[in-house]
Design an enzyme around this catalytic site. Structure first.
Site, PDB file in Angstrom:
ATOM      1  N   SER A  58      35.786  51.329  69.280  1.00  0.00           N
ATOM      2  CA  SER A  58      35.941  51.815  67.896  1.00  0.00           C
ATOM      3  C   SER A  58      35.076  50.911  67.033  1.00  0.00           C
ATOM      4  O   SER A  58      34.638  49.837  67.467  1.00  0.00           O
ATOM      5  CB  SER A  58      37.402  51.705  67.436  1.00  0.00           C
ATOM      6  OG  SER A  58      37.763  50.335  67.265  1.00  0.00           O
ATOM      7  N   TYR A  83      36.165  49.171  64.713  1.00  0.00           N
ATOM      8  CA  TYR A  83      36.912  47.903  64.625  1.00  0.00           C
ATOM      9  C   TYR A  83      36.591  47.010  65.819  1.00  0.00           C
ATOM     10  O   TYR A  83      36.208  45.843  65.656  1.00  0.00           O
ATOM     11  CB  TYR A  83      38.431  48.157  64.563  1.00  0.00           C
ATOM     12  CG  TYR A  83      39.192  46.965  65.102  1.00  0.00           C
ATOM     13  CD1 TYR A  83      39.225  45.767  64.381  1.00  0.00           C
ATOM     14  CD2 TYR A  83      39.797  46.997  66.365  1.00  0.00           C
ATOM     15  CE1 TYR A  83      39.870  44.643  64.897  1.00  0.00           C
ATOM     16  CE2 TYR A  83      40.437  45.886  66.876  1.00  0.00           C
ATOM     17  CZ  TYR A  83      40.461  44.715  66.145  1.00  0.00           C
ATOM     18  OH  TYR A  83      41.073  43.594  66.663  1.00  0.00           O
ATOM     19  N   HIS A  84      36.765  47.551  67.045  1.00  0.00           N
ATOM     20  CA  HIS A  84      36.531  46.706  68.222  1.00  0.00           C
ATOM     21  C   HIS A  84      35.091  46.179  68.223  1.00  0.00           C
ATOM     22  O   HIS A  84      34.831  45.041  68.613  1.00  0.00           O
ATOM     23  CB  HIS A  84      36.830  47.490  69.511  1.00  0.00           C
ATOM     24  CG  HIS A  84      38.298  47.738  69.755  1.00  0.00           C
ATOM     25  ND1 HIS A  84      38.908  48.936  69.462  1.00  0.00           N
ATOM     26  CD2 HIS A  84      39.286  46.943  70.234  1.00  0.00           C
ATOM     27  CE1 HIS A  84      40.198  48.866  69.773  1.00  0.00           C
ATOM     28  NE2 HIS A  84      40.453  47.670  70.241  1.00  0.00           N
ATOM     29  N   THR A 111      39.229  40.190  70.600  1.00  0.00           N
ATOM     30  CA  THR A 111      40.136  41.166  71.199  1.00  0.00           C
ATOM     31  C   THR A 111      39.691  41.523  72.617  1.00  0.00           C
ATOM     32  O   THR A 111      38.487  41.534  72.919  1.00  0.00           O
ATOM     33  CB  THR A 111      40.217  42.433  70.323  1.00  0.00           C
ATOM     34  OG1 THR A 111      41.097  43.352  70.935  1.00  0.00           O
ATOM     35  CG2 THR A 111      38.866  43.097  70.124  1.00  0.00           C
TER      36      THR A 111
HETATM   37  P1  NAD Z   1      47.277  41.928  60.171  1.00  0.00           P
HETATM   38  O1  NAD Z   1      46.528  43.028  59.552  1.00  0.00           O
HETATM   39  O2  NAD Z   1      48.757  41.989  60.181  1.00  0.00           O
HETATM   40  O3  NAD Z   1      46.846  40.539  59.492  1.00  0.00           O
HETATM   41  C1  NAD Z   1      45.537  40.265  59.089  1.00  0.00           C
HETATM   42  C2  NAD Z   1      45.623  39.507  57.774  1.00  0.00           C
HETATM   43  O4  NAD Z   1      44.306  39.161  57.345  1.00  0.00           O
HETATM   44  C3  NAD Z   1      46.249  40.339  56.654  1.00  0.00           C
HETATM   45  O5  NAD Z   1      47.301  39.628  56.042  1.00  0.00           O
HETATM   46  C4  NAD Z   1      45.093  40.607  55.699  1.00  0.00           C
HETATM   47  O6  NAD Z   1      45.520  40.704  54.358  1.00  0.00           O
HETATM   48  C5  NAD Z   1      44.187  39.411  55.958  1.00  0.00           C
HETATM   49  N1  NAD Z   1      42.764  39.663  55.675  1.00  0.00           N
HETATM   50  C6  NAD Z   1      41.994  40.668  56.146  1.00  0.00           C
HETATM   51  N2  NAD Z   1      40.753  40.588  55.634  1.00  0.00           N
HETATM   52  C7  NAD Z   1      40.726  39.491  54.834  1.00  0.00           C
HETATM   53  C8  NAD Z   1      39.742  38.890  54.016  1.00  0.00           C
HETATM   54  N3  NAD Z   1      38.521  39.422  53.894  1.00  0.00           N
HETATM   55  N4  NAD Z   1      40.051  37.767  53.321  1.00  0.00           N
HETATM   56  C9  NAD Z   1      41.294  37.226  53.410  1.00  0.00           C
HETATM   57  N5  NAD Z   1      42.289  37.762  54.174  1.00  0.00           N
HETATM   58  C10 NAD Z   1      42.000  38.887  54.870  1.00  0.00           C
HETATM   59  O7  NAD Z   1      46.710  41.774  61.652  1.00  0.00           O
HETATM   60  P2  NAD Z   1      47.348  41.029  62.911  1.00  0.00           P
HETATM   61  O8  NAD Z   1      47.973  42.042  63.766  1.00  0.00           O
HETATM   62  O9  NAD Z   1      48.108  39.852  62.475  1.00  0.00           O
HETATM   63  O10 NAD Z   1      46.023  40.550  63.635  1.00  0.00           O
HETATM   64  C11 NAD Z   1      45.475  39.279  63.326  1.00  0.00           C
HETATM   65  C12 NAD Z   1      44.169  39.098  64.088  1.00  0.00           C
HETATM   66  O11 NAD Z   1      44.426  39.171  65.483  1.00  0.00           O
HETATM   67  C13 NAD Z   1      43.127  40.155  63.767  1.00  0.00           C
HETATM   68  O12 NAD Z   1      41.854  39.554  63.711  1.00  0.00           O
HETATM   69  C14 NAD Z   1      43.213  41.097  64.937  1.00  0.00           C
HETATM   70  O13 NAD Z   1      41.982  41.718  65.160  1.00  0.00           O
HETATM   71  C15 NAD Z   1      43.604  40.170  66.068  1.00  0.00           C
HETATM   72  N6  NAD Z   1      44.358  40.860  67.121  1.00  0.00           N
HETATM   73  C16 NAD Z   1      45.560  41.470  66.828  1.00  0.00           C
HETATM   74  C17 NAD Z   1      46.269  42.106  67.850  1.00  0.00           C
HETATM   75  C18 NAD Z   1      47.568  42.830  67.611  1.00  0.00           C
HETATM   76  O14 NAD Z   1      48.087  43.473  68.542  1.00  0.00           O
HETATM   77  N7  NAD Z   1      48.161  42.741  66.416  1.00  0.00           N
HETATM   78  C19 NAD Z   1      45.751  42.096  69.152  1.00  0.00           C
HETATM   79  C20 NAD Z   1      44.530  41.470  69.403  1.00  0.00           C
HETATM   80  C21 NAD Z   1      43.847  40.845  68.377  1.00  0.00           C
HETATM   81  N1  USQ Z   2      48.334  54.669  72.595  1.00  0.00           N
HETATM   82  C1  USQ Z   2      49.112  55.738  72.994  1.00  0.00           C
HETATM   83  N2  USQ Z   2      50.090  56.154  72.163  1.00  0.00           N
HETATM   84  C2  USQ Z   2      50.348  55.563  70.955  1.00  0.00           C
HETATM   85  C3  USQ Z   2      49.553  54.471  70.554  1.00  0.00           C
HETATM   86  C4  USQ Z   2      48.545  54.054  71.390  1.00  0.00           C
HETATM   87  O1  USQ Z   2      48.920  56.292  74.071  1.00  0.00           O
HETATM   88  O2  USQ Z   2      51.262  56.011  70.245  1.00  0.00           O
HETATM   89  C5  USQ Z   2      47.264  54.171  73.491  1.00  0.00           C
HETATM   90  C6  USQ Z   2      45.880  54.171  72.856  1.00  0.00           C
HETATM   91  O3  USQ Z   2      45.240  55.419  73.026  1.00  0.00           O
HETATM   92  C7  USQ Z   2      45.207  53.033  73.614  1.00  0.00           C
HETATM   93  C8  USQ Z   2      46.341  52.084  73.936  1.00  0.00           C
HETATM   94  O4  USQ Z   2      47.548  52.807  73.757  1.00  0.00           O
HETATM   95  O5  USQ Z   2      44.693  53.504  74.820  1.00  0.00           O
HETATM   96  C9  USQ Z   2      46.371  50.857  73.037  1.00  0.00           C
HETATM   97  O6  USQ Z   2      46.386  51.274  71.689  1.00  0.00           O
HETATM   98  P1  USQ Z   2      46.998  50.345  70.536  1.00  0.00           P
HETATM   99  O7  USQ Z   2      47.028  51.120  69.278  1.00  0.00           O
HETATM  100  O8  USQ Z   2      48.238  49.692  70.994  1.00  0.00           O
HETATM  101  O9  USQ Z   2      45.905  49.155  70.500  1.00  0.00           O
HETATM  102  P2  USQ Z   2      44.438  49.110  69.930  1.00  0.00           P
HETATM  103  O10 USQ Z   2      44.078  50.265  69.101  1.00  0.00           O
HETATM  104  O11 USQ Z   2      43.510  48.757  71.047  1.00  0.00           O
HETATM  105  O12 USQ Z   2      44.509  47.867  68.930  1.00  0.00           O
HETATM  106  C10 USQ Z   2      45.503  46.840  69.007  1.00  0.00           C
HETATM  107  C11 USQ Z   2      45.418  46.058  67.710  1.00  0.00           C
HETATM  108  C12 USQ Z   2      44.043  45.410  67.621  1.00  0.00           C
HETATM  109  C13 USQ Z   2      43.772  44.599  68.858  1.00  0.00           C
HETATM  110  C14 USQ Z   2      43.948  45.420  70.118  1.00  0.00           C
HETATM  111  C15 USQ Z   2      43.904  44.587  71.375  1.00  0.00           C
HETATM  112  O13 USQ Z   2      45.635  46.912  66.597  1.00  0.00           O
HETATM  113  O14 USQ Z   2      43.989  44.582  66.474  1.00  0.00           O
HETATM  114  O15 USQ Z   2      42.466  44.088  68.808  1.00  0.00           O
HETATM  115  O16 USQ Z   2      45.261  46.007  70.108  1.00  0.00           O
HETATM  116  S1  USQ Z   2      43.082  45.395  72.694  1.00  0.00           S
HETATM  117  O17 USQ Z   2      43.656  46.712  72.859  1.00  0.00           O
HETATM  118  O18 USQ Z   2      43.220  44.579  73.860  1.00  0.00           O
HETATM  119  O19 USQ Z   2      41.678  45.508  72.262  1.00  0.00           O
END
Ligand code: NAD
Ligand code: USQ
Length: 443
Positions: free
Chosen positions: A225, A227-228, A190
Site C-alpha cells: 500500500s 502506507y507500507h 513494518t
Molecule cells: P497511531 O496512529 O495510534 O499513533 C501514531 C501517532 O503519531 C499519533 O498519535 C499521531 O498523532 C502521531 N503523528 C503522526 N504524524 C505525526 C507528525 N507529522 N508529527 C507529530 N506526530 C505525528 O499508530 P500506532 O498504531 O501507535 O503505530 C505507531 C507506529 O508503529 C507507526 O509508525 C506504525 O507504522 C508502526 N506500526 C504499527 C503497528 C500496529 O499494528 N499498530 C504495526 C507495525 C508498525
Molecule cells: N484482514 C482481514 N480482515 C479484516 C482486517 C484485515 O482479512 O477485517 C487482513 C488484511 O487483508 C491483511 C491482514 O489481515 O491481509 C492484516 O491486515 P491489518 O489491517 O491487520 O494490518 P495492515 O494493514 O498490514 O497494517 C497494520 C498496521 C500497520 C502496520 C502493519 C504491520 O495498521 O501500521 O505497519 O499492521 S504488517 O502487516 O506486518 O505490515
C-alpha cells in the site's frame, strides 16, 4: 500541521492548533522514584527518550512503560490521529482522555513527569526547538500515518501519507545530525515492507551471490500500500543518512500489534489506551475480537490465507526498551523484525471463534471480497530471533489472552458502532477525486 479541514487529510501549514514552539504542557513533578504497582524498576537511569507519536496506540503504552522504569520521557505529537477520527467519523472502542489529561494523571499517580510537546515533525522549526530543549539520548519515532486503508482512500490521502511519513523522518534525521549527533534513532518500520516473497524473510539484510560475486544487501522490499511503501522509503533514507552522517539507527520492522492492556495503561481509567476496531484503522486480531464481542461475523478478506507476524502490545513496549538499551553503532542501520508469532487470517478467526464459544458467544465468519490487492495464499517464513537474543520474553497468543481481550471488548461493547466495522477502502477504486466521504464509514 494542521488544519483539520473536514473531509481532507491534515496538511502541514502551522495553525493555532499546533504551536510552533516546543512548549512543555505541564510543569515538572517529583523525581522518578515511584513505580506503578511496585513492579517497575528504574534501569532507565534518567536516560532521555523522546517519543514521537507518543499519544498513539504503541507510543502511549511505550511512554508509560519507559517512564515507569526510570527513563526521562518527552512526548512529541501533533494529535493528527485524533483528527483522522474526527474527519472520518471514527472512534476508539475505549474512552481515551486528552493527551494533556493523560500526562497530568500519570504525573499524579506515578510521580514521574512526562513532557508533552504538541506539534508536527514536518515543521522543522518546531522539531528543532523540541530537540534542542529536550536534548534526547534516544528518539523513538512512532509518529507516522499508519493505516494502509487510509493511505489508499484516494490520491490526496496517499500523498498526505507519504509526505507526512517520509518528510517527517527526513526532518528527524536532520535534527539528529544538526543538534544531537550522538542520539540513537529507534524507528518503527513494518514487516509489510518485505511483502510476501516466496523465500524466507531475513532481518533487514540478505547475503546474495550473483554471477560469482557475493554481497550483503538490504532485503528486497515490496510494500502492499502507499502506507507500507512510505516505510520502505523511510528505510532507504535512514540507511543513506546512517552512512553519510554516521547516525546510529535501529529500524524495527514491527508486525501487527494486538491487545490493549499494559500494566501502566490500566493503572487508572484516564490512562487507558486507544483500541481501533473500524475498517480503516482497526487491525486484524483487534477487529476480530470486537466483532466476536458484538455478534458481528468475523470479516475474512478473500481466502484468508494472508499470513503476517503478530505481537502483543506488552511485547512492543519491551522491544522498544531493548532497542534503546542496546543502541546501534554510529553509522549503522540495525534492523530487527519485531513480532513473536505468525498467523494467517484464517488462523486468527479460528482462535477467536474457539475462545468466543467458551464464553458463550456465537462467533461466525464471513468471507468478504478482498478490498486489498495482496496474495491470499502464499509462503511466509520470517525470521525474528534478534530481539529474543537480546532478552525479549514473548507473551504468546494463548487462550488466557484471547479470553481477557474478549472480556475487555465485551466491557466496552456499548461503544461499538456497527457501521464502522465494514471494510471502508478498496485498493482498486482509489482515485483522484476526494473520496473521503465514501470512506467515512459512519455515513
Ligand atoms: P497511531 O496512529 O495510534 O499513533 C501514531 C501517532 O503519531 C499519533 O498519535 C499521531 O498523532 C502521531 N503523528 C503522526 N504524524 C505525526 C507528525 N507529522 N508529527 C507529530 N506526530 C505525528 O499508530 P500506532 O498504531 O501507535 O503505530 C505507531 C507506529 O508503529 C507507526 O509508525 C506504525 O507504522 C508502526 N506500526 C504499527 C503497528 C500496529 O499494528 N499498530 C504495526 C507495525 C508498525
Ligand atoms: N484482514 C482481514 N480482515 C479484516 C482486517 C484485515 O482479512 O477485517 C487482513 C488484511 O487483508 C491483511 C491482514 O489481515 O491481509 C492484516 O491486515 P491489518 O489491517 O491487520 O494490518 P495492515 O494493514 O498490514 O497494517 C497494520 C498496521 C500497520 C502496520 C502493519 C504491520 O495498521 O501500521 O505497519 O499492521 S504488517 O502487516 O506486518 O505490515
Amino acid at each position: 500541521m494542521t488544519t483539520a479541514k473536514v473531509g481532507r487529510p491534515v496538511n502541514h501549514t502551522p495553525s493555532a492548533a499546533s504551536p510552533r514552539r516546543a512548549v512543555p504542557a505541564s510543569k515538572a513533578v517529583a523525581a522518578p522514584e515511584k513505580t506503578v504497582n511496585g513492579t517497575a524498576n528504574s534501569n532507565g537511569g534518567g536516560a532521555k527518550v523522546m517519543i514521537i507519536g507518543g499519544d498513539g496506540y504503541c507510543g502511549w503504552a511505550t511512554a508509560l512503560h519507559l517512564s515507569a522504569r526510570g527513563y526521562k520521557v518527552a512526548i512529541v505529537d501533533n494529535m493528527c490521529r485524533r483528527s483522522f477520527d474526527l474527519q472520518l467519523g471514527l472512534d476508539t472502542l475505549t474512552p481515551i482522555t486528552s493527551a494533556h489529561q493523560r500526562v497530568r494523571r500519570w504525573g499524579e499517580i506515578s510521580g514521574n513527569h512526562i513532557e508533552l510537546m504538541v506539534g508536527d515533525i514536518c515543521d522543522f522549526e518546531f522539531l528543532s526547538e523540541a530537540f534542542q530543549s529536550f536534548n534526547p539520548d534516544s528518539v523513538v519515532h512512532f509518529g507516522e500515518q499508519r493505516s494502509a486503508p487510509y493511505s489508499m482512500i484516494d490520491r490526496q490521502h496517499a500523498v498526505f501519507t507519504q509526505h507526512n511519513n517520509v518528510i517527517g523522518t527526513i526532518n528527524v534525521l536532520y535534527a539528529i545530525k544538526e543538534f544531537n549527533p550522538d542520539c540513537h534513532l529507534v524507528k518503527l518500520g513494518t514487516m509489510g515492507e518485505y511483502g510476501t516473497p516466496n523465500i524466507d524473510i531475513e532481518e533487514g539484510y540478505i547475503t546474495i551471490t550473483h554471477n560469482g560475486r557475493t554481497d550483503t544487501l538490504p532485503y528486497p522490499k515490496q510494500g502492499g500500500s502507499f502506507y507500507h511503501l512510505s516505510k520502505v522509503h523511510d528505510s532507504h533514507n535512514i540507511h543513506f543518512a546512517t552512512r553519510a552522517w554516521k547516525i546510529a539507527c535501529t529500524d524495527l520492522n514491527q508486525g501487527v500489534v494486538y491487545g490493549v492492556r499494559t500494566e501502566e495503561t490500566m493503572a487508572h481509567p484516564d490512562l487507558i489506551n486507544r483500541y481501533d476496531y473500524d475498517g480503516i484503522f482497526g487491525t486484524a486480531l483487534n477487529r476480530f475480537v470486537v466483532q466476536a464481542a458484538v455478534g458481528h461475523p468475523l470479516t475474512i478478506y478473500g481466502k484468508g490465507g494472508q499470513t503476517r507476524g503478530f505481537l502483543d502490545i506488552r511485547d512492543t513496549v519491551r522491544c522498544i526498551q531493548i532497542a534503546i538499551d542496546n543502541p546501534a553503532d554510529k553509522g549503522e542501520m540495525r534492523v530487527y523484525n519485531q513480532f513473536t508469532e505468525q498467523f494467517s487470517v484464517n488462523d486468527l478467526a479460528r482462535i477467536v471463534g474457539t475462545e468466543g464459544k467458551k464464553l458463550g458467544l456465537n462467533v461466525e465468519t464471513v468471507t468478504i471480497p478482498n478490498p486489498r490487492v495482496e496474495a491470499e495464499e502464499h509462503y511466509y517464513n520470517a525470521k525474528c530471533t534478534k530481539l529474543r537474543d537480546l532478552g525479549l520474553e514473548p507473551h504468546f497468543l494463548n487462550e488466557g489472552l484471547i479470553d481477557s481481550l474478549l472480556s475487555f471488548a465485551i466491557e466496552y461493547k456499548d461503544r461499538v458502532d456497527m457501521k464502522l466495522i465494514k471494510p471502508a477502502v478498496d485498493w482498486r477504486k482509489s482515485g483522484v477525486a476526494d473520496a473521503t466521504s465514501k470512506a467515512a464509514v459512519a455515513v
